[in-house]
Write a protein that holds these residues in place. Structure first.
Motif, mmCIF file in Angstrom:
data_model
loop_
_atom_site.group_PDB
_atom_site.id
_atom_site.type_symbol
_atom_site.label_atom_id
_atom_site.label_comp_id
_atom_site.label_asym_id
_atom_site.label_seq_id
_atom_site.Cartn_x
_atom_site.Cartn_y
_atom_site.Cartn_z
ATOM 1 N N PRO A 31 0.797 -1.234 0.000
ATOM 2 C CA PRO A 31 0.000 0.000 0.000
ATOM 3 C C PRO A 31 0.828 1.282 0.000
ATOM 4 O O PRO A 31 0.345 2.329 -0.413
ATOM 5 N N VAL A 32 2.069 1.191 0.477
ATOM 6 C CA VAL A 32 2.968 2.344 0.465
ATOM 7 C C VAL A 32 4.262 1.935 -0.233
ATOM 8 O O VAL A 32 4.845 0.899 0.078
ATOM 9 N N GLU A 33 4.699 2.762 -1.178
ATOM 10 C CA GLU A 33 5.965 2.516 -1.870
ATOM 11 C C GLU A 33 6.983 3.552 -1.418
ATOM 12 O O GLU A 33 6.700 4.750 -1.385
ATOM 13 N N THR A 34 8.167 3.083 -1.067
ATOM 14 C CA THR A 34 9.244 3.957 -0.622
ATOM 15 C C THR A 34 10.233 4.149 -1.758
ATOM 16 O O THR A 34 10.744 3.171 -2.312
ATOM 17 N N ILE A 35 10.519 5.404 -2.094
ATOM 18 C CA ILE A 35 11.395 5.722 -3.222
ATOM 19 C C ILE A 35 12.522 6.631 -2.731
ATOM 20 O O ILE A 35 12.271 7.736 -2.233
ATOM 21 N N LEU A 36 13.747 6.162 -2.841
ATOM 22 C CA LEU A 36 14.895 6.977 -2.453
ATOM 23 C C LEU A 36 15.062 8.139 -3.422
ATOM 24 O O LEU A 36 14.790 8.015 -4.621
ATOM 25 N N LEU A 37 15.538 9.275 -2.906
ATOM 26 C CA LEU A 37 15.739 10.477 -3.706
ATOM 27 C C LEU A 37 17.225 10.816 -3.751
ATOM 28 O O LEU A 37 17.878 10.891 -2.711
ATOM 29 N N VAL A 38 17.734 11.024 -4.945
ATOM 30 C CA VAL A 38 19.138 11.391 -5.117
ATOM 31 C C VAL A 38 19.213 12.588 -6.058
ATOM 32 O O VAL A 38 18.243 12.932 -6.744
ATOM 33 N N ALA A 39 20.376 13.243 -6.080
ATOM 34 C CA ALA A 39 20.597 14.363 -6.983
ATOM 35 C C ALA A 39 21.362 13.881 -8.210
ATOM 36 O O ALA A 39 21.762 12.719 -8.304
ATOM 37 N N THR B 214 13.710 11.880 -12.901
ATOM 38 C CA THR B 214 13.707 10.664 -13.705
ATOM 39 C C THR B 214 13.830 9.444 -12.810
ATOM 40 O O THR B 214 14.527 9.469 -11.786
ATOM 41 N N ILE B 215 13.138 8.396 -13.212
ATOM 42 C CA ILE B 215 13.044 7.171 -12.415
ATOM 43 C C ILE B 215 14.073 6.142 -12.877
ATOM 44 O O ILE B 215 14.260 5.918 -14.076
ATOM 45 N N LEU B 216 14.738 5.537 -11.900
ATOM 46 C CA LEU B 216 15.560 4.355 -12.147
ATOM 47 C C LEU B 216 14.878 3.196 -11.440
ATOM 48 O O LEU B 216 14.378 3.349 -10.318
ATOM 49 N N GLU B 217 14.875 2.027 -12.088
ATOM 50 C CA GLU B 217 14.073 0.920 -11.574
ATOM 51 C C GLU B 217 14.771 -0.412 -11.784
ATOM 52 O O GLU B 217 15.341 -0.675 -12.845
ATOM 53 N N ARG B 218 14.725 -1.238 -10.743
ATOM 54 C CA ARG B 218 15.259 -2.598 -10.855
ATOM 55 C C ARG B 218 14.582 -3.496 -9.820
ATOM 56 O O ARG B 218 14.418 -3.108 -8.664
ATOM 57 N N ASP B 219 14.190 -4.663 -10.252
ATOM 58 C CA ASP B 219 13.568 -5.658 -9.367
ATOM 59 C C ASP B 219 12.370 -5.092 -8.607
ATOM 60 O O ASP B 219 12.146 -5.429 -7.441
ATOM 61 N N GLY B 220 11.606 -4.223 -9.268
ATOM 62 C CA GLY B 220 10.410 -3.683 -8.641
ATOM 63 C C GLY B 220 10.652 -2.543 -7.682
ATOM 64 O O GLY B 220 9.700 -2.001 -7.100
ATOM 65 N N ARG B 221 11.910 -2.145 -7.490
ATOM 66 C CA ARG B 221 12.229 -1.019 -6.608
ATOM 67 C C ARG B 221 12.573 0.188 -7.466
ATOM 68 O O ARG B 221 13.283 0.079 -8.454
ATOM 69 N N ARG B 222 12.051 1.368 -7.055
ATOM 70 C CA ARG B 222 12.291 2.587 -7.819
ATOM 71 C C ARG B 222 13.098 3.595 -7.005
ATOM 72 O O ARG B 222 13.027 3.639 -5.775
ATOM 73 N N LEU B 223 13.847 4.382 -7.737
ATOM 74 C CA LEU B 223 14.665 5.455 -7.173
ATOM 75 C C LEU B 223 14.476 6.650 -8.105
ATOM 76 O O LEU B 223 14.335 6.482 -9.317
ATOM 77 N N LEU B 224 14.457 7.870 -7.554
ATOM 78 C CA LEU B 224 14.224 9.045 -8.384
ATOM 79 C C LEU B 224 15.401 10.006 -8.289
ATOM 80 O O LEU B 224 15.819 10.380 -7.187
ATOM 81 N N GLU B 225 15.936 10.397 -9.466
ATOM 82 C CA GLU B 225 16.956 11.435 -9.529
ATOM 83 C C GLU B 225 16.247 12.769 -9.739
ATOM 84 O O GLU B 225 15.548 12.969 -10.728
ATOM 85 N N LEU B 226 16.412 13.676 -8.790
ATOM 86 C CA LEU B 226 15.705 14.948 -8.817
ATOM 87 C C LEU B 226 16.128 15.799 -10.009
ATOM 88 O O LEU B 226 17.318 15.859 -10.356
ATOM 89 N N ALA B 227 15.164 16.470 -10.614
ATOM 90 C CA ALA B 227 15.450 17.379 -11.713
ATOM 91 C C ALA B 227 16.197 18.612 -11.178
ATOM 92 O O ALA B 227 16.308 18.835 -9.968
ATOM 93 N N GLU B 228 16.688 19.434 -12.083
ATOM 94 C CA GLU B 228 17.540 20.560 -11.687
ATOM 95 C C GLU B 228 16.782 21.643 -10.921
ATOM 96 O O GLU B 228 17.227 22.105 -9.876
#
Length: 259
Positions: free
Chosen positions: A81-89, A112-126
């Motif tokens: 029910p809740v997805e946790t997405i790490l945020l990076v620059a 932009t989203i990076l994804e592997r094995d069902g886990r997502r990570l987001l690189e913040l825009a400028e």
């Protein structure tokens, strides 16, 4: 003097003795070459299934700056029910400074989203990548009020310390010895350290590494306790807890052992 008919000249027909020799040797050489090629290919790291999506996306959820920058978003999946997405620059940097002012608040993140094995990570825009938001429904906002934390007890695991940005698709392969220097620089630059294990069936499990109190690893604990072991096969002992869909492993870096 050797028989002149056996002397090889490129524009003449191959001498019979040499032709017989080549017919015996060439198949062996081909088999050896194929075996070497197979062995070399099998010894390379699997580049993985990570994908870096080109198109910018926006997500709305609750920001957390600690232990590492992340956003928790409501999911339609009843099992998650809740997805946790790490945020990076961009580059080899974490997203800490970008999200600190909105810690604990509902916000919209863009990148932009990076994804592997069902886990997502987001690189913040400028620009304007993290902004306050009020568009969430009341049920979704209530769902994101605070993470569900389930203690799992002490565990001992074997695997590899990775930087999740490269591992998720920024680099291929984003793991192993060939990626050690890059991963070390990424984690030193603020990208959260993660630990990945592989079971007998080939399934990967991911663990966010923190100090024993659940805080971000930094200073000498990171520099001397984590970075020397990045990309190596190691054994880690720590206390495991489940936070929503994220597994957090609280460790004392002194409990890391190289295998």
């Amino acid at each position: 003097m050797a028989n002149a008919s056996e002397f090889y000249v490129g524009y003449f027909k191959t001498p019979p003795a040499l032709a017989r020799f080549l017919r015996r040797v060439l198949p062996i050489l081909i088999v050896v070459a194929l075996a070497v090629a197979w062995f070399v290919s099998r010894s390379q790291n699997d580049p993985g299934t990570g994908v870096w999506h080109d198109d910018a996306q926006a997500l709305v959820g609750r920001i957390a700056a600690k232990p590492y920058p992340l956003i928790r978003v409501a999911s339609a999946d009843p099992d998650r029910p809740v997805e946790t997405i790490l945020l990076v620059a961009e580059g080899k940097h974490g997203g800490g400074e970008r999200v600190a002012a909105l810690d604990g608040r509902i916000a919209r993140v863009r990148g932009t989203i990076l994804e592997r094995d069902g886990r997502r990570l987001l690189e913040l825009a400028e620009n304007d990548a993290v902004t306050p938001d009020t568009s969430l429904s009341q049920p979704d906002e209530a769902r994101l009020a605070s993470p569900t934390v389930v203690p799992m007890g002490q565990v001992t695991l074997r695997g590899e310390i990775i930087d999740p940005k490269c591992y998720s698709g920024a680099m291929k392969p984003g793991e192993g010895k060939t990626h050690k220097e890059c991963a070390t620089l990424c984690i030193a630059g603020g990208i959260p350290p993660m630990f990945v294990t592989l079971d007998d069936a080939g399934r990967r499990s991911y663990y966010l590494l923190t100090d024993p109190d659940g805080r971000a690893l930094h200073g000498s604990a990171l520099r001397d306790g984590i970075l020397p072991f990045v990309a190596d096969a190691v054994e880690i002992r720590g206390v495991l807890e489940q936070r929503d869909d994220l597994q957090v492993l609280r460790i004392d870096p002194a409990d890391i052992r190289r295998l």
